[in-house]
Design a protein around this motif. Structure first.
Motif, mmCIF file in Angstrom:
data_model
loop_
_atom_site.group_PDB
_atom_site.id
_atom_site.type_symbol
_atom_site.label_atom_id
_atom_site.label_comp_id
_atom_site.label_asym_id
_atom_site.label_seq_id
_atom_site.Cartn_x
_atom_site.Cartn_y
_atom_site.Cartn_z
ATOM 1 N N SER A 1 0.836 -1.198 0.000
ATOM 2 C CA SER A 1 0.000 0.000 0.000
ATOM 3 C C SER A 1 0.872 1.250 0.000
ATOM 4 N N VAL A 2 0.379 2.283 -0.669
ATOM 5 C CA VAL A 2 1.026 3.594 -0.649
ATOM 6 C C VAL A 2 -0.020 4.620 -0.241
ATOM 7 N N ILE A 3 0.310 5.407 0.769
ATOM 8 C CA ILE A 3 -0.573 6.489 1.208
ATOM 9 C C ILE A 3 0.078 7.810 0.830
ATOM 10 N N TRP A 4 -0.608 8.587 0.034
ATOM 11 C CA TRP A 4 -0.097 9.881 -0.414
ATOM 12 C C TRP A 4 -0.600 10.970 0.546
ATOM 13 N N ALA A 5 0.251 11.359 1.479
ATOM 14 C CA ALA A 5 -0.074 12.451 2.402
ATOM 15 C C ALA A 5 0.565 13.716 1.861
ATOM 16 N N THR A 6 0.135 14.093 0.679
ATOM 17 C CA THR A 6 0.811 15.117 -0.111
ATOM 18 C C THR A 6 -0.021 16.389 -0.279
ATOM 19 N N GLY A 7 -0.998 16.566 0.593
ATOM 20 C CA GLY A 7 -1.694 17.841 0.658
ATOM 21 C C GLY A 7 -2.856 17.990 -0.304
ATOM 22 N N PHE A 8 -3.307 19.237 -0.406
ATOM 23 C CA PHE A 8 -4.490 19.578 -1.185
ATOM 24 C C PHE A 8 -4.232 20.839 -2.002
ATOM 25 N N ARG A 9 -5.062 21.023 -2.990
ATOM 26 C CA ARG A 9 -5.067 22.286 -3.737
ATOM 27 C C ARG A 9 -6.490 22.840 -3.725
ATOM 28 N N ARG A 10 -6.594 24.139 -3.961
ATOM 29 C CA ARG A 10 -7.918 24.747 -4.060
ATOM 30 C C ARG A 10 -8.598 24.292 -5.360
ATOM 31 N N ASP A 11 -9.908 24.251 -5.356
ATOM 32 C CA ASP A 11 -10.664 23.944 -6.564
ATOM 33 C C ASP A 11 -11.797 24.955 -6.695
ATOM 34 N N PHE A 12 -11.481 26.049 -7.377
ATOM 35 C CA PHE A 12 -12.476 27.088 -7.596
ATOM 36 C C PHE A 12 -12.832 27.204 -9.079
ATOM 37 N N GLY A 13 -12.629 26.132 -9.815
ATOM 38 C CA GLY A 13 -12.920 26.162 -11.241
ATOM 39 C C GLY A 13 -14.388 26.383 -11.554
ATOM 40 N N TRP A 14 -15.252 26.195 -10.569
ATOM 41 C CA TRP A 14 -16.693 26.397 -10.764
ATOM 42 C C TRP A 14 -17.089 27.862 -10.634
ATOM 43 N N ILE A 15 -16.126 28.707 -10.262
ATOM 44 C CA ILE A 15 -16.404 30.143 -10.161
ATOM 45 C C ILE A 15 -16.018 30.805 -11.483
ATOM 46 N N HIS A 16 -17.003 31.186 -12.266
ATOM 47 C CA HIS A 16 -16.772 31.738 -13.611
ATOM 48 C C HIS A 16 -16.824 33.265 -13.559
ATOM 49 N N LEU A 17 -15.899 33.815 -12.812
ATOM 50 C CA LEU A 17 -15.812 35.260 -12.620
ATOM 51 C C LEU A 17 -14.340 35.633 -12.533
ATOM 52 N N PRO A 18 -13.980 36.874 -12.835
ATOM 53 C CA PRO A 18 -12.558 37.255 -12.892
ATOM 54 C C PRO A 18 -11.981 37.534 -11.501
ATOM 55 N N VAL A 19 -11.960 36.491 -10.663
ATOM 56 C CA VAL A 19 -11.450 36.667 -9.305
ATOM 57 C C VAL A 19 -10.374 35.630 -8.968
ATOM 58 N N LEU A 20 -9.856 34.956 -10.006
ATOM 59 C CA LEU A 20 -8.867 33.907 -9.777
ATOM 60 C C LEU A 20 -7.596 34.191 -10.552
ATOM 61 N N GLU A 21 -6.473 33.843 -9.946
ATOM 62 C CA GLU A 21 -5.207 33.933 -10.668
ATOM 63 C C GLU A 21 -5.103 32.768 -11.649
ATOM 64 N N GLY A 22 -4.057 32.787 -12.463
ATOM 65 C CA GLY A 22 -3.869 31.726 -13.438
ATOM 66 C C GLY A 22 -3.730 30.359 -12.807
ATOM 67 N N ASN A 23 -3.199 30.311 -11.584
ATOM 68 C CA ASN A 23 -3.046 29.025 -10.897
ATOM 69 C C ASN A 23 -4.278 28.627 -10.094
ATOM 70 N N GLY A 24 -5.352 29.396 -10.225
ATOM 71 C CA GLY A 24 -6.590 29.049 -9.557
ATOM 72 C C GLY A 24 -6.760 29.616 -8.169
ATOM 73 N N GLU A 25 -5.765 30.346 -7.660
ATOM 74 C CA GLU A 25 -5.876 30.935 -6.328
ATOM 75 C C GLU A 25 -6.759 32.192 -6.385
ATOM 76 N N PRO A 26 -7.573 32.410 -5.354
ATOM 77 C CA PRO A 26 -8.434 33.594 -5.357
ATOM 78 C C PRO A 26 -7.647 34.881 -5.138
ATOM 79 N N ILE A 27 -8.112 35.943 -5.747
ATOM 80 C CA ILE A 27 -7.534 37.272 -5.585
ATOM 81 C C ILE A 27 -8.479 38.071 -4.705
ATOM 82 N N HIS A 28 -7.985 38.533 -3.582
ATOM 83 C CA HIS A 28 -8.861 39.213 -2.638
ATOM 84 C C HIS A 28 -8.029 39.999 -1.633
ATOM 85 N N ARG A 29 -8.706 40.804 -0.850
ATOM 86 C CA ARG A 29 -8.102 41.398 0.335
ATOM 87 C C ARG A 29 -9.043 41.137 1.495
ATOM 88 N N ARG A 30 -8.573 40.330 2.399
ATOM 89 C CA ARG A 30 -9.362 39.867 3.546
ATOM 90 C C ARG A 30 -10.712 39.328 3.104
#
Length: 424
Positions: free
Chosen positions: A337-366
């Motif tokens: 068995s192999v367990i991948w404890a290698t973290g997570f990434r954000r998944d905001f691909g369902w947000i169809h608005l200009p609030v995400l960077e190219g890598n999918g991270e949200p752009i915001h202030r607080r």
């Protein structure tokens, strides 16, 4: 008939519920949409033996502090779920469970937003995205090159040792999840190999107090990325609440029979190529202990606290030949068995608005975006270090609730946020 709401909160975990609390206090109408059950990730995406990583006194949400008998203990996974369930009932949050939001777009014929779900379409003046930071599991592409006979699971899908076939287990990733899973496997008598990556160790307790108590007392939990920009890429400290809470030291795992390895650099059939970096990674983890204890000592002296000194932590046990293993034969090691404890990434691909960077991270202030009425909540470093945890999310939720209330009362004065910044 179209369904319209002033505010829709996407996500029924602790962040979404804290948002609901603060909107209700201001008399603002809203609905919370949750894809599964309230606190679904705690229910179905955590292993059985998981304990809350911070002391129970920090198990708190707006208007509901911890009131149990063990403030310095560590709640089990199921106790955390019950705490969040009680909170939902106490605040009478208008949650709709089993509603998966598949898209958020600009409303086609008015200001605001249109949310698409499997149960229909909703329109909203405001949308608060409170889906949490642990969304899509990260599994390295090289995992696809492993033999098909191996059982591979991400830490999100791991439940307990008996859910794995007999044989040795390779855990890849030495963050808090990877280390706690290693301990779970060891307790069941399983043979474990651990591929070590970047990590940062803290003592569970120092000078008579839990490390989380010190971080709060010293103001570290309220620091922002503007104050500590270097914190963006630092690993989270290794901590566990299992067994009443204890230090995590990978060398102690080795003393208990765990084979420590460098990070996986490549795969050739049933053979893994390992980087020659184990010693470097272990030394990097040790630096966290030294930095933390020095900071506490300096704070105690500066604040004039009457807290007894504590001897420096004992030197960790040596690891024999830490750089000797450069290849690993999975068959020879009887790894099944192999367990991948290698973290997570954000998944905001369902947000169809200009609030995400190219890598999918949200752009915001607080949490406030340049798209008026769209907000994020519950992400690490949304504003401060504690923005994503139970005892910290309330302050950000209150800030957003104030923005939403002001927008409703004075819509003409609602400015799009000024210069925005990424908060991972």
């Amino acid at each position: 008939m179209e369904e319209r709401h002033e505010t829709v909160i996407v996500g029924g975990g602790h962040a979404g519920l804290a948002m609901s609390h603060h909107l209700s206090r201001r008399g603002r109408a809203h609905v919370v949409l949750e894809r599964g059950r309230v606190a679904e990730r705690w229910r179905s995406e955590r292993w059985d033996s998981l304990c809350f990583q911070f002391p129970n006194w920090s198990l708190a949400l707006p208007g509901q502090p911890y009131d149990g008998p063990e403030p310095d203990g560590f709640a089990s996974r199921d106790e955390v779920v019950r705490f969040i369930d009680r909170y939902r009932e106490a605040i009478a949050a208008p949650v709709r469970t089993g509603v998966h939001v598949t898209a958020v777009r600009a409303a086609p014929d008015r200001d605001g937003f249109r949310l698409e779900t499997a149960h229909g379409v909703l329109d909203a003046t405001n949308v608060v995205v409170a889906t949490g930071p642990y969304q899509e599991p990260v599994v390295p592409a090289l995992a696809g090159a492993l033999p098909s006979r191996l059982v591979q699971v991400h830490s999100r899908a791991y439940r307990n040792p008996s859910s794995l076939p007999p044989g040795a287990v390779l855990v890849v990733g030495s963050g808090a999840s990877g280390c706690q899973i290693v301990e779970d496997l060891l307790a069941a008598g399983r043979r474990v190999l651990l591929s070590v990556g970047r990590h940062r160790r803290f003592p569970r307790r120092y000078r008579g107090r839990d490390m989380f108590w010190w971080m709060e007392r010293m103001g570290a939990l309220d620091q922002t990325l503007d104050e500590r920009p270097e914190a963006r890429d630092r690993p989270n400290p290794l901590v566990t609440g299992v067994g009443g809470g204890h230090d995590i030291d990978l060398r102690c795992y080795a003393a208990r029979g765990v084979t420590l390895l460098g990070h996986v650099a490549g795969i050739d059939g049933a053979r893994l190529r390992l980087a020659d970096d184990l010693g470097t990674q272990l030394a990097g983890g040790d630096e966290g202990v030294a930095v933390f204890t020095r900071a506490v000592d300096a704070y105690v002296a500066r604040a004039g606290l009457a807290i007894p000194e504590e001897p420096a932590p004992a030197a960790p046990p040596p690891v024999a030949a830490p750089t000797a293993i450069r290849t690993l034969d999975l068959d020879a090691e009887s790894i099944t068995s192999v367990i991948w404890a290698t973290g997570f990434r954000r998944d905001f691909g369902w947000i169809h608005l200009p609030v995400l960077e190219g890598n999918g991270e949200p752009i915001h202030r607080r949490g406030v975006t340049a798209c008026a009425g769209l907000y994020f909540l519950g992400l690490p470093w949304l504003h401060t270090l504690k923005s994503s945890v139970l005892c910290g999310v309330g302050r950000d939720a209150e800030h957003l609730a104030e923005r939403i209330a002001a927008r409703a009362e004075h819509p003409a004065l609602d400015p799009a946020v000024g210069p925005t910044s990424r908060r991972p």
